[in-house]
Each structure stands twice: as C-alpha cells, then as structure tokens.
Design an enzyme around this catalytic site. Structure first.
Site, short mmCIF file in Angstrom:
data_model
loop_
_atom_site.label_atom_id
_atom_site.label_comp_id
_atom_site.label_asym_id
_atom_site.label_seq_id
_atom_site.Cartn_x
_atom_site.Cartn_y
_atom_site.Cartn_z
N TYR A 1 0.48 -2.37 0.69
CA TYR A 1 1.19 -3.65 0.76
C TYR A 1 0.22 -4.82 0.91
O TYR A 1 -0.69 -4.81 1.74
CB TYR A 1 2.15 -3.66 1.95
CG TYR A 1 2.88 -4.97 2.12
CD1 TYR A 1 3.98 -5.29 1.34
CD2 TYR A 1 2.45 -5.92 3.05
CE1 TYR A 1 4.65 -6.49 1.48
CE2 TYR A 1 3.10 -7.13 3.19
CZ TYR A 1 4.20 -7.41 2.40
OH TYR A 1 4.85 -8.62 2.54
N GLY B 1 6.98 -9.29 0.48
CA GLY B 1 8.42 -9.40 0.72
C GLY B 1 9.23 -8.51 -0.21
O GLY B 1 9.03 -7.29 -0.25
N ASN C 1 -2.49 -15.13 7.75
CA ASN C 1 -1.63 -14.33 8.63
C ASN C 1 -2.19 -14.33 10.06
O ASN C 1 -2.91 -13.42 10.46
CB ASN C 1 -1.51 -12.90 8.09
CG ASN C 1 -0.33 -12.17 8.67
OD1 ASN C 1 0.54 -12.79 9.28
ND2 ASN C 1 -0.28 -10.87 8.49
#
Length: 404
Positions: free
Chosen positions: A164, A171, A307
């Site tokens: 991912y 998302g 992030n």
C-alpha cells in the site's frame, strides 16, 4: 555570469548581466524585452523604450534608483520586481515578508549546528531552530538507519511486491497496482492533491520549526525516505528556503496532511517559497538562487513527507516553551512582590517543601530561595525588617510555590 530574477506582472524572468556597471534602468528594460518576447500582443506594451516603470526589491519593497548601477545596488541572484505604471499588484505576488514583526528581525546565518537522530531533539532546541540560531546535520547513526530503511523500499519496487502506498494507489485505490513507470507521478500527485490549505502563510520561525521537526522524524529511519532527499531537505532548511504553508488546513491524529503537503510542494520546486534573500517568489527560483535543486520524489517519498503530525507538534512545542518562560517570569515577579511587601523567606525553607511530593512546588521554592537569599548580595529591604513582630505573611505570598 551575474544574473537577476525579475518579476514582471505574472511572470518571473532570469536576466543575465555581463557588465555590472549597467544601470537599474537597463535591467528594467531588458526584463520588459524578455517579457513581451513570447506574448502575441506584446503583453499590451507598445514600446519598451516608452514604457514608464519603476523597480523595487522583492524583499522589503525598497525602491531602486533607475540611474544607480547594478554593482552598487544589487547582488548576484537578487530578486526584484518591475512595476509598470497603471498596473495593479498581481494577486499571485505575495508580500516579501509574512508579517510586519519579521521586518525588524534581520536574518543572520547561523554558524553552529544541531545534530539530529530523531530521538534527542528537545522543545527548546526546536524553538531555537525556528529562530534560525542553528543549522542541521544528521548523525552518522541516523544516516545509516535511513539508508537501511530506503533499501527495503527499493527491494519492494524491484521485486514488484504489492504494498500500500508504494506500488498501489491510496484510499479507494488501495487495490489498484501502479506500474513502476508511474510511481514517481503517484507520489507527486499525492502531494499536489493534499496541498489544499487556506489562509496566511506561517511565519518564517514556525515554518522552520515545521521543516526541522519533519527532518527529525525522518531521521529516525522508519519512513523509507532516501538519504539524498533528506539531505536536500536539510540543505533547504540551512539556507532558510521555506515553503508557503497556509495557517489553516487538515490536522489531526491521521496526519497534518495539508500543511505537510504544502511544505513538500515548495521543496519540489512548485508553489511559493520564502527566503531572507528573495522574499516570496516561485519556489523553483528561490531554490535556484541558493544553488539548490527541487526534490524529485522516489517511490513512497510523498507519503513519507506528508504523513505526520509535525504541524500541531511544532506549535505545541512553541506553546510549551512560552508557558515555561511565563512561569519563570511569574516566579521573578512573585519574588519581587514578596521583597517589596517585606515578606519572609522562611516559608520557602527546603525542609518544609520536602514534606510534599510535588516536584514543581519544590522547584519554585528553590527559585525563590535563589532569588531572595544571597550571601553575596544581601537584601537591604530584608535586613530592614528581619526582627519585626509580624507572625506570618498573607496566604497569597507564603503559598506562591504551591500555586505556581
């Protein structure tokens, strides 16, 4: 060859100059020639020679005399703006400094460094980095960990593993595998799409804190950032090249995504950027003026840059440092009040405060004793009432350690 970055209406132009004895007027005319060169209608300018304009610095907005030589008024890679008579200010051109308070704080390049490893940065260090009192270096241990972490990401990409945010979308697109040829674009678009903050830009001090704290987190070696990219971030910090980061945007436990995206966007050479040398300008020109190159994102790096929660953490650290300063000032004011009202220091005796398990109370009592009890500089006020008949002071005086 010396060159100058010139803002004309909505464009930035680089104007080289072989002879610094040329005048500011020459620089303006040369910039206007370059401006109309690729305009179908010459940008609405009939004749360059007949155009009335004035020239001012981007930083500070100081007007330049048209007859002065470039050698006497500007330095290589300086930023200036051409204002044509009758024009209004371009909405994309920002004031050279974000806030009048910074105008009175001339920038002085620091000559000392703080070593970052991701584990030992204090809130005091962070605030000092925000004030541009130090530059940044990584410890050898941090560089090693960053390199090892990056090697893992490279292996994932080389072996075509599905992970991912590295080889997939985000998302709803978590199950969409992205080809290797599009991984760079994936990370760039992540940053661009989240650069959606609004409001005035952070002050230079807070922008430095934000960038320094993000560098510190990446120095832990857990994010997969490459050492080259991290070094580019450090070079931008040390040159005080600061991205346009709006004050308002998404923050919270899942990440300060908007502020950190704006931070990354400027480092990519997009959007606006500020430095003490240039004021506000297009990021790519600010970086170029300082001999820096925009960051070219590798797989996972966009995610690594945005992030985190460094916006709220840096502002929280600033609040903690301000609160500590206010607390120290309160101790001094309270001690002065006690002195003026002819109070006694017996209520601050260490034996009394050792009876209570409150470290803050003990610390304040210690500060009071340090401020009020001195063998080297005895207080004449204290001596004047040493043998008075007062039994005790008011509650508001003798209980200052418990309150503060």
């Amino acid at each position: 060859m010396p060159r100058f970055t010139v803002h004309v209406r909505d464009e930035w132009l680089t104007v080289p100059c072989r002879d610094l004895s040329c005048t500011v007027q020459w620089l303006g005319l040369e910039a206007l020639k370059r401006y109309i060169k690729n305009k179908p209608d010459n940008g609405g300018i009939g004749s360059v020679q007949e155009t009335s304009f004035y020239v001012r610095r981007c930083q500070g907005q100081g007007l330049l005399d048209a007859d002065d030589t470039l050698e006497d008024t500007l330095e290589d890679n300086d930023f200036v703006e051409i204002v044509i008579d009758g024009d209004t200010m371009s909405p994309d051109f920002n004031p050279s400094q974000p806030g009048s308070g910074h105008l009175n704080s001339p920038y002085r390049e620091p000559n000392e460094y703080i070593l970052l490893d991701g584990n030992n940065l204090t809130s005091t260090d962070l605030v000092n980095l925000g004030k541009a009192l130090y530059m940044i270096k990584l410890t050898p241990e941090a560089e090693k960990k960053v390199g090892q972490s990056r090697a893992l990401i490279e292996n994932i990409v080389t072996e075509n593993k599905v992970v991912y945010g590295i080889t997939t979308g985000f998302g709803k697109f978590a199950r969409t595998v992205i080809p290797n040829s599009k991984l760079k674009e994936l990370q760039e678009n992540l940053v661009r799409s989240h650069s959606a903050g609004v409001g005035k830009p952070l002050s230079p001090e807070r922008s430095r804190m934000l960038l320094a704290l993000r560098i510190n987190v990446l120095a832990k070696g857990y994010s997969g950032i490459s050492l080259d990219t991290l070094h580019q971030m450090i070079e931008a910090f040390n040159a005080s090249c600061l991205s346009y980061v709006p004050e308002k945007g998404t923050v919270g436990a899942s990440g300060d995504l908007a502020p950190l995206s704006h931070l990354a966007l400027g480092l990519m050479g997009e959007g606006k950027m500020w430095s003490p040398k240039s004021g506000w300008a297009d990021a790519k020109y600010v970086l170029e003026a300082h001999g820096l190159k925009p960051i070219s994102l590798k797989p996972k790096e966009g995610l690594a840059l945005i992030n985190g929660t460094q916006m709220i953490t840096s502002l929280g650290s600033e609040a903690v440092e301000r609160a500590l300063a206010i607390a120290r000032q309160a101790d001094i004011i309270a001690a002065l009040t006690l002195e003026v009202l002819k109070g006694t220091t017996k209520a601050f005796d260490s034996d009394i405060h050792e009876l209570r398990p409150h470290p803050g109370q003990k610390e304040v009592a210690f500060r009071f004793r340090s401020l009020l009890d001195s063998d080297h500089h005895p207080s004449e006020i204290a001596e004047s009432h040493r043998f008075c008949d007062r039994v005790q002071d008011a509650y508001t005086l003798r209980c200052c350690p418990q309150v503060l």
